[in-house]
Design a protein around this motif. Structure first.
Motif, PDB file in Angstrom:
ATOM      1  N   THR A 189      31.886  34.001  43.339  1.00 19.63           N
ATOM      2  CA  THR A 189      33.161  34.519  42.851  1.00 19.63           C
ATOM      3  C   THR A 189      33.345  35.983  43.226  1.00 19.63           C
ATOM      4  O   THR A 189      32.464  36.813  42.967  1.00 19.63           O
ATOM      5  N   ILE A 190      34.492  36.265  43.837  1.00 20.84           N
ATOM      6  CA  ILE A 190      34.865  37.646  44.190  1.00 20.84           C
ATOM      7  C   ILE A 190      35.611  38.243  43.001  1.00 20.84           C
ATOM      8  O   ILE A 190      36.683  37.767  42.634  1.00 20.84           O
ATOM      9  N   HIS A 191      35.042  39.292  42.418  1.00 22.01           N
ATOM     10  CA  HIS A 191      35.766  40.006  41.355  1.00 22.01           C
ATOM     11  C   HIS A 191      36.510  41.205  41.922  1.00 22.01           C
ATOM     12  O   HIS A 191      37.455  41.687  41.314  1.00 22.01           O
ATOM     13  N   ASN A 192      36.030  41.718  43.053  1.00 23.11           N
ATOM     14  CA  ASN A 192      36.742  42.802  43.724  1.00 23.11           C
ATOM     15  C   ASN A 192      36.232  42.895  45.157  1.00 23.11           C
ATOM     16  O   ASN A 192      35.090  43.282  45.383  1.00 23.11           O
ATOM     17  N   LEU A 193      37.116  42.549  46.114  1.00 20.81           N
ATOM     18  CA  LEU A 193      36.694  42.502  47.515  1.00 20.81           C
ATOM     19  C   LEU A 193      36.488  43.901  48.105  1.00 20.81           C
ATOM     20  O   LEU A 193      35.890  44.044  49.171  1.00 20.81           O
TER      21      LEU A 193
ATOM     22  N   VAL B 191      39.415  35.745  40.998  1.00 23.54           N
ATOM     23  CA  VAL B 191      39.741  35.694  39.586  1.00 23.54           C
ATOM     24  C   VAL B 191      41.233  35.588  39.257  1.00 23.54           C
ATOM     25  O   VAL B 191      41.616  35.747  38.097  1.00 23.54           O
ATOM     26  N   SER B 192      42.045  35.303  40.280  1.00 19.86           N
ATOM     27  CA  SER B 192      43.434  34.896  40.011  1.00 19.86           C
ATOM     28  C   SER B 192      43.952  34.150  41.230  1.00 19.86           C
ATOM     29  O   SER B 192      43.529  34.423  42.358  1.00 19.86           O
ATOM     30  N   PRO B 193      44.894  33.233  41.039  1.00 19.97           N
ATOM     31  CA  PRO B 193      45.446  32.489  42.179  1.00 19.97           C
ATOM     32  C   PRO B 193      46.157  33.390  43.184  1.00 19.97           C
ATOM     33  O   PRO B 193      46.011  33.208  44.393  1.00 19.97           O
ATOM     34  N   THR B 194      46.907  34.391  42.716  1.00 21.92           N
ATOM     35  CA  THR B 194      47.633  35.242  43.666  1.00 21.92           C
ATOM     36  C   THR B 194      46.661  36.065  44.509  1.00 21.92           C
ATOM     37  O   THR B 194      46.846  36.210  45.731  1.00 21.92           O
ATOM     38  N   TYR B 195      45.590  36.599  43.896  1.00 18.76           N
ATOM     39  CA  TYR B 195      44.612  37.371  44.672  1.00 18.76           C
ATOM     40  C   TYR B 195      43.931  36.480  45.712  1.00 18.76           C
ATOM     41  O   TYR B 195      43.609  36.931  46.816  1.00 18.76           O
ATOM     42  N   ALA B 196      43.746  35.202  45.395  1.00 14.71           N
ATOM     43  CA  ALA B 196      43.128  34.276  46.364  1.00 14.71           C
ATOM     44  C   ALA B 196      43.986  34.175  47.626  1.00 14.71           C
ATOM     45  O   ALA B 196      43.461  34.017  48.731  1.00 14.71           O
ATOM     46  N   GLU B 197      45.302  34.286  47.480  1.00 13.66           N
ATOM     47  CA  GLU B 197      46.183  34.282  48.656  1.00 13.66           C
ATOM     48  C   GLU B 197      46.159  35.643  49.339  1.00 13.66           C
ATOM     49  O   GLU B 197      46.064  35.731  50.560  1.00 13.66           O
TER      50      GLU B 197
ATOM     51  N   VAL C  50      49.474  49.614  33.992  1.00  9.83           N
ATOM     52  CA  VAL C  50      48.547  49.009  34.973  1.00  9.83           C
ATOM     53  C   VAL C  50      49.289  48.900  36.315  1.00  9.83           C
ATOM     54  O   VAL C  50      49.659  47.807  36.751  1.00  9.83           O
ATOM     55  N   PRO C  51      49.473  50.050  36.983  1.00  9.08           N
ATOM     56  CA  PRO C  51      50.305  50.058  38.200  1.00  9.08           C
ATOM     57  C   PRO C  51      49.492  49.867  39.479  1.00  9.08           C
ATOM     58  O   PRO C  51      49.722  50.546  40.475  1.00  9.08           O
ATOM     59  N   SER C  52      48.555  48.938  39.487  1.00  6.19           N
ATOM     60  CA  SER C  52      47.559  48.824  40.562  1.00  6.19           C
ATOM     61  C   SER C  52      48.164  48.565  41.942  1.00  6.19           C
ATOM     62  O   SER C  52      49.150  47.837  42.069  1.00  6.19           O
ATOM     63  N   ARG C  53      47.522  49.113  42.961  1.00  6.08           N
ATOM     64  CA  ARG C  53      47.894  48.766  44.336  1.00  6.08           C
ATOM     65  C   ARG C  53      47.423  47.350  44.641  1.00  6.08           C
ATOM     66  O   ARG C  53      48.109  46.578  45.288  1.00  6.08           O
TER      67      ARG C  53
ATOM     68  N   ARG D 298      52.387  46.615  38.168  1.00  4.69           N
ATOM     69  CA  ARG D 298      52.916  46.298  39.492  1.00  4.69           C
ATOM     70  C   ARG D 298      52.739  44.795  39.699  1.00  4.69           C
ATOM     71  O   ARG D 298      51.722  44.227  39.282  1.00  4.69           O
ATOM     72  N   ARG D 299      53.729  44.156  40.339  1.00  3.43           N
ATOM     73  CA  ARG D 299      53.657  42.704  40.505  1.00  3.43           C
ATOM     74  C   ARG D 299      52.735  42.364  41.680  1.00  3.43           C
ATOM     75  O   ARG D 299      53.163  42.182  42.812  1.00  3.43           O
ATOM     76  N   VAL D 300      51.431  42.299  41.392  1.00  2.00           N
ATOM     77  CA  VAL D 300      50.451  42.067  42.448  1.00  2.00           C
ATOM     78  C   VAL D 300      49.235  41.368  41.829  1.00  2.00           C
ATOM     79  O   VAL D 300      48.961  41.540  40.633  1.00  2.00           O
ATOM     80  N   GLY D 301      48.552  40.541  42.619  1.00  2.00           N
ATOM     81  CA  GLY D 301      47.307  39.904  42.178  1.00  2.00           C
ATOM     82  C   GLY D 301      47.435  39.252  40.811  1.00  2.00           C
ATOM     83  O   GLY D 301      48.422  38.592  40.493  1.00  2.00           O
ATOM     84  N   GLY D 302      46.410  39.474  39.989  1.00  2.00           N
ATOM     85  CA  GLY D 302      46.381  38.857  38.661  1.00  2.00           C
ATOM     86  C   GLY D 302      47.449  39.400  37.725  1.00  2.00           C
ATOM     87  O   GLY D 302      47.803  38.753  36.737  1.00  2.00           O
ATOM     88  N   LEU D 303      47.982  40.585  38.049  1.00  2.00           N
ATOM     89  CA  LEU D 303      49.061  41.132  37.212  1.00  2.00           C
ATOM     90  C   LEU D 303      50.300  40.253  37.365  1.00  2.00           C
ATOM     91  O   LEU D 303      51.006  39.970  36.392  1.00  2.00           O
ATOM     92  N   ALA D 304      50.550  39.800  38.608  1.00  2.00           N
ATOM     93  CA  ALA D 304      51.690  38.913  38.850  1.00  2.00           C
ATOM     94  C   ALA D 304      51.495  37.568  38.156  1.00  2.00           C
ATOM     95  O   ALA D 304      52.463  36.910  37.761  1.00  2.00           O
TER      96      ALA D 304
END
Ligand code: ADP
Length: 486
Positions: free
Chosen positions: A160-164, A212-218, A371-374, A395-401
């Motif tokens: 599992t990738i928690h942060n690439l 750790v989230s479907p959007t980050y997997a994409e 939580v305004p992550s890049r 920010r609408r990105v990764g697991g935040l989205a």
């Protein structure tokens, strides 16, 4: 199904971020679902001192290191610790020396996680317990699938990738210290532009990969967010999926949080007002309920977007808002926030450091959580904040989205909105989100409704554990095993 979870952090003993929280919550959720799950962790002093009933199970696991087995307090999960005092008995952070630099022997320290996991998976670590599947987390455990493969163990592996962004890269000369076959140092192995990459080893050798989230997997399959590994991830997309983290609501709930002055829930938010007043008081901010109080509990790095917040601060301050920040990291950012806090102590308070209890007070007492992550693999603070009726501004990105529903017209009309989400990683877009936050806050009825909707969102570990178990079954079936539950 016997599952070994391998990682380098475990809340509340050793934690630098979300990984520690996940390792505390996922194993008990899997156990509740019927799996026979154990942990494997480095023998940090904080763990050797805290685990209950520690006994020795093996003298060596490939290197001069022993394996000990004990129970994690509170959850009762069994955990193996690698007892190698010279390697793990060190002050401060698990990864960095007191000078803030990586320990020069990190490759040896974390290779031990792989060697010990492989010993357990091939029946040499503990004669009484052998996993059907090993689940390794982040680069620290990236060599686990490599060692398990090299030793021909029958166990299946999940990585599992928690942060690439953190990949565990080491000079080529270190490869000889790892005791892996020479053939593993190749483009189809763990070689990465002439270096040794622990992250790549995990991606290359594991049977299944998750993040750790479907959007980050994409997102990680694109050059923008693949950190040089997007090609490999695209080539493995058939075995790559995203499973959203859960929240441990035993630890993060306004109904039972000892860091709050009194409990509250969605049916009675008066305790939330007390939590806000107590926080303002404690931090020396003006104690005024009508001021929109923003919170931040974060690593101060480019990833988290807090350089944008520093530049957008005039938008908060000009409208009479406040900021309660807890974090550490980039020295220039720390200094930038400190300077504003010194100038405007009634509006801004910055605490530099890591403080679990203050984190709870901020998450519980603020009106909005920033939580305004890049990029954000999952993000936990926005999930925790929602449970306390603290609306996330993300920010609408990764697991935040995947976790926050924007309070746009549709979200407000259909009753799903739970925060404010903006698109671009720019100061202007963040300022626009801040202005929307102020407009919503100025409408108490709408705000209450949003708070209730956010509090009702449920990111339980039960659901996540069910998804992991389904994945484990697929991985075992591909190896011709069944690993029946129990
Ligand atoms: P990441 O793991 O990328 O840092 P997450 O949102 O996944 O981000 O997890 C962060 C975790 O670490 C949360 O539990 C958060 O409360 C905690 N945390 C982050 N910074 C601090 C800090 N300075 N003090 C206390 N807890 C912190």
């Amino acid at each position: 199904m016997r599952i070994l979870q391998v990682a380098s952090e475990l809340y509340p003993f050793v934690k630098t971020g979300g990984l520690g929280d996940v390792m505390a919550a996922l194993p008990p959720a899997l156990a509740t679902a019927g799996a026979d799950v154990r942990l494997l962790l480095p023998g940090y002093p904080a763990l050797l001192d805290s685990l209950e009933g520690l006994t020795s199970v093996a003298d060596t696991v490939g290197y001069p290191a022993g394996l000990r087995l004990g129970r994690v307090p509170r959850t009762g999960i069994l955990a193996y610790l690698i007892d190698a005092p010279g390697l793990f008995d060190r002050p401060g952070n698990p990864y960095l020396g007191p000078d803030g630099r990586d320990w020069p022997d990190n490759h040896r320290r974390f290779a031990l996680l792989g060697a010990a996991a492989a010993a357990l998976a091939s029946g040499r670590g503990d004669p009484r317990w052998q996993p059907d599947l090993v689940h390794a987390h982040d680069w620290h455990a990236g060599l686990v699938p490599a060692y398990v493969g090299a030793q021909g163990s029958p166990a299946a592996s999940v990585f599992t990738i928690h942060n690439l962004a953190f990949q565990g890269l080491f000079a080529r000369e270190r490869f000889g210290d790892l005791g892996l076959p020479d053939s593993f140092f190749s483009i189809d192995g763990l070689e990465y532009y002439g270096q040794v990459s622990f992250m790549k080893a995990g991606l290359q050798f594991a049977d299944r990969i998750t993040t750790v989230s479907p959007t980050y997997a994409e997102e990680i399959q694109t050059p923008a967010w693949g950190f040089g590994l997007d090609g490999l991830l695209r080539s493995r997309r058939a075995v790559l999926s995203g499973i959203l983290n859960g929240a441990d609501y035993e630890i993060w709930s306004p109904e039972s949080d000892p860091a709050l002055p009194r409990p509250f829930d969605a049916t009675n938010l008066s305790g939330k007002a007390d939590a806000k007043a107590a926080l303002q008081q404690r931090l020396g901010l003006a104690v005024e309920p009508g001021r929109l109080l923003f919170g931040a509990v974060t690593r101060l790095t480019g990833q988290k977007g807090f350089d944008l917040v520093l530049n957008a601060l005039p938008e908060i301050l000009g409208a009479g808002g406040q900021l309660a920040m807890l974090g550490s990291g980039d020295a220039a950012m720390e200094q930038g926030y400190r300077a504003v806090a010194e100038r405007l102590p009634e509006q801004v308070r910055v605490t530099v450091g890591f403080d679990e209890r203050l984190a709870h007070a901020i998450v519980g007492g603020c009106d909005m959580m920033l939580v305004p992550s890049r990029f954000e693999p999952c993000g936990l603070t926005q999930i925790y904040a929602m449970r306390y009726g603290t609306l996330p501004l993300v920010r609408r990105v990764g697991g935040l989205a995947d976790t926050v529903v924007d309070a746009d017209d549709a979200g407000l009309a259909n009753g799903t909105a739970s925060g404010v989400a903006f698109e671009d990683a720019t100061v202007e877009a963040l300022m626009d989100g801040i202005r929307r936050g102020f407009r919503l806050f100025a409408q108490p009825e709408v705000w209450r409704r949003l708070q209730r909707q956010a509090m009702a969102a449920n990111f339980s570990w039960e659901a996540a554990a069910g998804r992991y178990l389904d994945l484990y079954r697929v991985a075992l079936a591909a190896r011709g095993q069944t690993g029946a539950i129990g």
